[in-house]
Structure formats: structure tokens, C-alpha cells
Scaffold this active site. Structure first.
Site, PDB file in Angstrom:
ATOM      1  N   TYR A 138     -14.568  -0.678   9.393  1.00 18.96           N
ATOM      2  CA  TYR A 138     -14.848   0.211  10.256  1.00 18.96           C
ATOM      3  C   TYR A 138     -15.967  -0.374  11.180  1.00 18.96           C
ATOM      4  O   TYR A 138     -17.109   0.288  11.621  1.00 18.96           O
ATOM      5  CB  TYR A 138     -15.471   1.592   9.555  1.00 18.96           C
ATOM      6  N   LYS A 189      -8.533  -5.422  -2.494  1.00 16.44           N
ATOM      7  CA  LYS A 189      -7.378  -5.663  -2.517  1.00 16.44           C
ATOM      8  C   LYS A 189      -7.323  -7.336  -2.096  1.00 16.44           C
ATOM      9  O   LYS A 189      -6.600  -7.622  -1.254  1.00 16.44           O
ATOM     10  CB  LYS A 189      -6.669  -4.877  -1.131  1.00 16.44           C
ATOM     11  N   ASP A 222      -4.641   0.004  -4.877  1.00 21.52           N
ATOM     12  CA  ASP A 222      -3.605   0.665  -5.128  1.00 21.52           C
ATOM     13  C   ASP A 222      -3.242   1.168  -6.737  1.00 21.52           C
ATOM     14  O   ASP A 222      -3.008   2.275  -6.880  1.00 21.52           O
ATOM     15  CB  ASP A 222      -2.182   0.068  -4.765  1.00 21.52           C
ATOM     16  N   ASP A 246     -13.437   5.629   1.562  1.00 20.69           N
ATOM     17  CA  ASP A 246     -12.943   6.646   2.351  1.00 20.69           C
ATOM     18  C   ASP A 246     -11.789   7.302   1.632  1.00 20.69           C
ATOM     19  O   ASP A 246     -11.662   8.720   1.578  1.00 20.69           O
ATOM     20  CB  ASP A 246     -13.046   6.152   3.803  1.00 20.69           C
ATOM     21  N   ASP A 250     -11.410  10.904  -0.938  1.00 25.48           N
ATOM     22  CA  ASP A 250     -10.876  12.145  -0.468  1.00 25.48           C
ATOM     23  C   ASP A 250      -9.689  12.465  -1.749  1.00 25.48           C
ATOM     24  O   ASP A 250      -9.603  13.850  -1.919  1.00 25.48           O
ATOM     25  CB  ASP A 250     -10.084  11.843   0.716  1.00 25.48           C
TER      26      ASP A 250
END
Length: 358
Positions: A138, A189, A222, A246, A250
């Protein structure tokens, strides 16, 4: 008596409803504890302001709030304003300009709330997710060329700096050290993203040496989603990039029962600028004006704010009131399967705060 100045920015959608509730509750806590005062300055920035002025906040907006002790933020986003315009014009403009590089999102099963995972208790699901909040995916770097042509190209460049990764790692290890389990999981990752994410892994190992009392492990993002749902009790403090955290936060909020209860603290740990506290749920335009928005996330965010001020007793009182209210099914709004209104939940909070035993 110390006074804390708070910039209240309700923003869009249900942000106005929950920030109003949050201010009521904060004033009640300050009145009950009596050791400090709170003052609020109100700013009508957001999508309505954008429609009138062509910008989400005035050009001197940051200067207007720079001197405050904290910011209480509601939500941003409206159907007729492009999301990248609303987000970068207000929330991210504040986060990045004030270097609020540590986004902290506590997650746990509150009393009376049943999450979707079978047989999981509040002891099993009690996490803090630390999100790097200033760079990464971001960072706003990239661009588009050959617009509208078949060969159009768009790039979104993730920026990772040694300084940025090191400081969020130190923050996360320090937070993990302060919690009873003293355990941190570093999420990357690095199998597929072989540059920035490998640097994350390397810096994590370097910083870990400074915290020998903190147990830590690594997970690919993942695989982390599976671990969160299948083995929640193995997790405690979690640190990840701007994008990964982020998304994971959630998921974590949903596992704890609802996005409507999830808080956020956007911190400048060095306290050079005001930090910002907000619910995670967004503007929720589909329920605006219905009076059913869940204000619990804002109340929890307000408790994080009080803790940031050093008012630990008041923060603890506020969280005890939250737990008393969520324990009562009649205080559950629709997102928790109940019929309570925002007003009902707020009134229950006020009664709990003023109660003798909270």
C-alpha cells in the site's frame, strides 16, 4: 487534571453513528474515573465534503489535527466516490503523513458471542495482529500507461525497506513480550515473493535475537488462513505486511463473531504525531440510518485510545463494560444475530460504566 484533545472524524456511512456513540461512552468513562478530561474537536471530512469541495479534507487538514492527542475515526467510502479517491484522500493521507506505522488489531471471543468455529473458547482465540501500516503493497507506488489500449499496463509496486521492516518487527516482538504467552508468528509469502518477503524473513530472524524470551515461528500467508481456522489456540501475536495483515485481520474478526466488534489502533509508537483509533468495519452504506450499526468496535477502539493515553484503569473499565454488554444477548445488534439498536447498545454501555462494580 490532564486533558486530552481528540479530533473526531466520523467520515462516511455508519461512521457518524458509531463515532457519536463512542464519544458518549468516552465522556462517561472520563466522568466516572475523574482523573482526566477529554475534549473533542469535530471535523466533517469525508465523501460529503468531497462532493462539496472536490477533496476529502481541506488542504490544511493535517495541520488542523496535528496538535491533537489522538484521532477518533469512523469510516470512509461511498458508492459514488471511487474507493481509491476516498481512501487515499483521507484515511491513508492521515496514516502515512503521521507515520502511524503500527496498525494493531486485537481479536478475541468476547463474552456472549459465539463465533463460527466449533468448540473454540476465548482462551483459544485471543490474538493481536500487528500490520505494517506505512509501506509494502500500500505504498502507493506504481502507475498506468497506454490507458484504454489493448496493451494497457498497470503496475503496483510493493516497497519494503530495512528501516520499515525492522521497526515493525521490533514493535511486534515487544508487544508479544508484553503478553502472557510471549509468542509471535511472522507471516510472509517468501516462497513466491523472493525479494521483499525474503528480506522480511531475514530481518525477523535478526530482531528475534534481541528478544530471546519470545518464542517465534514463520508461516506463509496461505497456510496461515488454515491455521487460524483449524488451530487457533496455537496463535497469539501475529505480524504481517500491510496487505497480508489487512486480509488476515478481517478473517480474524469474522472468526471472533463479526467485523462489527473489531477495533484498530493506528499508532505512531514514537508519539511524534497523533495516533488514530477506528473500528474495522467500514462505512456499511447498506445499513446507514437504520440505527442498527454495532458500536462495539468503536468502544473497543476507544479503550485502545485510553490505554495509549496511559489511562490504563479507565481503559480496563471500558473493556469490562464492553464484556458485560456483549454477555447479554438482548444487547446484540443484527450482525451478532440479535435485534438491538445502536442506541440500545450505547445505553447499556453507559449503564454498565456507571454501575458500581465495573
Amino acid at each position: 487534571m490532564e486533558e486530552f484533545r481528540i479530533a473526531a472524524i466520523p467520515g462516511d456511512g455508519i461512521g457518524t453513528e458509531v463515532v457519536t456513540a463512542g464519544i458518549e461512552v468516552l465522556e462517561a468513562v472520563a466522568g466516572r474515573d475523574g482523573g482526566f478530561r477529554l475534549s473533542f474537536d469535530h471535523f466533517d471530512w469525508g465523501s460529503d465534503y468531497y462532493r462539496r469541495h472536490g477533496e476529502m479534507m481541506p488542504k490544511d487538514g493535517l495541520d488542523r489535527i496535528r496538535g491533537h492527542d489522538a484521532i477518533l475515526f469512523g469510516a470512509v467510502g461511498a458508492p459514488d466516490v471511487p474507493d481509491h479517491v476516498s481512501l487515499w484522500g483521507l484515511r491513508l493521507a492521515i496514516c502515512q503523513s503521521f507515520d502511524q506505522y503500527a496498525n494493531v488489531r486485537p481479536v478475541r471471543l468476547l463474552p456472549g458471542i459465539v463465533g463460527p468455529l466449533r468448540g473454540v473458547s476465548s482462551d483459544d482465540l485471543d490474538w493481536v495482529i500487528v500490520r505494517e501500516n506505512s509501506e509494502g503493497e500500500y505504498a502507493g507506488q506504481g502507475g498506468r500507461s497506454h490507458r484504454g489500449l489493448p496493451e494497457e499496463v498497470a503496475t503496483e509496486v510493493a516497497i519494503f525497506t530495512r528501516a520499515g521492516v525492522t521497526r515493525i518487527m521490533r514493535f511486534a516482538f515487544g508487544l508479544a513480550r508484553s503478553r502472557p504467552r510471549k509468542r509471535l508468528t511472522v507471516v510472509t509469502k517468501s516462497n513466491a515473493q523472493r525479494h521483499g518477503m525474503v528480506m522480511w524473513d531475514e530481518i525477523a530472524a535478526e530482531v528475534a535475537a534481541e528478544f530471546p524470551d519470545v518464542a517465534w515461528d514463520k508461516m506463509l500467508v496461505d497456510a496461515m488462513t488454515a491455521r487460524m481456522t483449524l488451530h487457533p489456540a496455537t496463535l497469539d501475536t501475529i505480524v504481517a505486511t500491510n496487505l497480508h495483515a489487512d486480509i488476515l485481520s478481517d478473517l480474524a474478526a469474522a472468526l471472533a463473531g463479526s467485523l462489527g466488534i473489531a477495533p484498530t489502533a493506528n499508532l505512531d509508537p514514537e508519539r511524534r504525531f497523533p495516533s488514530m483509533f477506528e473500528p474495522i468495519h467500514g462505512s456499511a452504506m447498506d445499513i446507514v440510518g437504520k440505527g442498527i450499526a454495532n458500536p462495539v468496535a468503536t468502544f473497543w477502539s476507544a479503550a485502545l485510545m485510553l490505554d495509549h493515553f496511559g489511562e490504563a484503569a479507565a481503559a480496563a473499565r471500558l473493556m469490562r463494560a464492553v464484556e458485560r454488554v456483549t454477555a447479554d444477548p438482548s444487547c446484540h445488534p443484527p450482525d451478532l444475530g440479535g435485534t438491538a439498536t445502536t442506541r440500545m447498545v450505547t445505553d447499556a454501555m453507559l449503564a454498565a460504566i456507571c454501575g458500581e462494580n465495573v
